[in-house]
Design a protein around this motif. Structure first.
Motif: not given
Length: 405
Positions: A219-231, A327-332, A360-363
């Protein structure tokens, strides 16, 4: 009151009115449906007045309108689609297991029906959290026929250990131990993993290493490294601000934020941060970036724990996968993660990726005024997770792992 709509044996609309505060009294009530209009049609009935008129807004899951008595509007009506109000029961069982030298305390939520039931190990997001961070999802799964394990992470809640020493490796070790625990239960069938947010850096790597993981739900899980994610988080906040930035500024902000994570993960001194912080503070995008003002910043401590050091091993996961994004998630941000995840899962025969509109990030869709103009076109939207998330998760699991469903 509650309204439920079905099609009768003749294909006609059948409506049942329920009064929860009157012993759940139920009785049929006739509504007339007319297609067309700015939404998905209109419902009318002589309920609570001379006429109740409701617009059908399927995108929001709303019925909105008015009751007219004589020549006056006597009340506004705003009904929202919800899950059933009388869900299946579940039972809760206290559990204890070990990970390394630590004793972890948790709970297993399971259906009350006869098993064996599929099981799920629930992995929380950022930080070392207690069982309560995922307990709502555990209860939802238990009511859907899936046993779910939650626990207090090392050094949190009632578990032993030091939360200050938690790393990606120690979190993975906890998940491994939780899987080992459930694998010994004769009352459980196949067992999988379900994560929220940053837990998505943990579960693909565990699933790729073991042959006893039956499924993976992120659920709202990243598919990239944390460095890319934060960027990409910084870029997403820039876009959401409504300000105008050039592509060069987006690239500059992304590169800066990525560098802050890499400096932390590689143990660089504070002087290395200050070299890139000084120009960043002068940039037009500075207000939307995480610019540390101290080496003791909590975010830097999190980055140092090497969680998300590499992109998660989605390309090595071969069991069924369900990934859900907002769709509107700014965190992931889905625009950055979904294409990467789809590419990584290209070799997986059973992979489903869903993006929930407006969530958003809370789904969930955030609370606040929505729409334009007057009622019923402009309305207050309460914070609510889409039934597509809550019902869809249970359906996806049941059709694969619950026999007789």
């Amino acid at each position: 009151f509650e309204l439920s709509f079905t099609l009768d044996t003749r294909g006609a609309l059948a409506t049942e009115l329920t009064l929860p505060y009157n012993g759940f009294d139920r009785f049929p009530f006739a509504f007339a449906y007319a297609p067309g209009g700015p939404y998905d049609g209109t419902l009318t009935a002589g309920l609570f007045g001379d006429e109740m008129t409701l617009v059908v807004d399927l995108a929001e899951g709303h019925l909105r309108g008015t009751v007219v008595e004589g020549d006056s509007v006597t009340v506004r009506v705003h009904l929202q689609r919800v899950l059933g109000t009388r869900p299946s029961p579940y039972r809760e069982e206290a559990v204890t297991f070990t990970s390394g030298a630590d004793t972890l305390m948790g709970a297993l939520f399971a259906p009350t029906t006869e098993g064996p039931h599929p099981g799920a190990v629930l992995v929380s997001g950022r930080g070392q959290n207690t069982r309560y961070d995922m307990i709502g999802w555990a209860k939802l799964l238990a009511r859907s026929g899936i046993a779910a394990l939650v626990w207090d992470g090392r050094g949190a809640g009632r578990s032993s250990g030091d939360a200050a020493t938690v790393t990606a490796e120690s979190r993975e070790a906890e998940v491994q131990a939780a899987l080992d625990l459930l694998s010994t239960r004769r009352d459980l069938g196949p067992v999988g993993l379900l994560s929220y947010s940053a837990g998505g850096w943990i579960i693909p790597d565990v699933a790729a290493e073991r042959d006893d993981v039956a499924f993976v739900v992120a659920l709202v899980g990243p598919a990239q490294s944390l460095a890319d994610q934060q960027g990409h988080v910084t870029a997403a906040f820039m876009r959401a601000s409504g300000e105008s930035f050039t592509e060069a500024e987006y690239a500059e902000a992304f590169a800066y934020q990525r560098a802050t994570v890499e400096l932390a993960q590689t143990g660089r001194t504070w002087s290395a941060f200050e070299q890139i912080n000084a120009p960043a503070r002068e940039a037009r995008w500075a207000a939307h970036a995480l610019i540390p003002d101290s080496p003791d910043l909590e975010d830097l401590d999190y980055f140092r724990r090497r969680i998300g050091f590499d992109a998660p091993a989605w390309d090595r996961v071969r069991v069924p996968v369900l990934a859900v994004y907002g769709e509107a998630d700014l965190i992931v941000p889905p625009q950055n993660n979904v294409p990467r995840l789809r590419a990584a899962l290209a070799g997986n025969a059973d992979a489903t990726v869903l993006v929930i509109p407006g969530a958003d990030h809370t789904l969930a869709r955030p609370a606040g005024l929505a729409g334009e103009g007057e009622w019923p076109h402009r309305f207050y939207r309460p914070w609510t997770r889409s039934p597509a998330v809550l019902e869809g998760l249970g359906e996806w699991l049941r059709e694969r792992f619950v026999s007789g469903d």
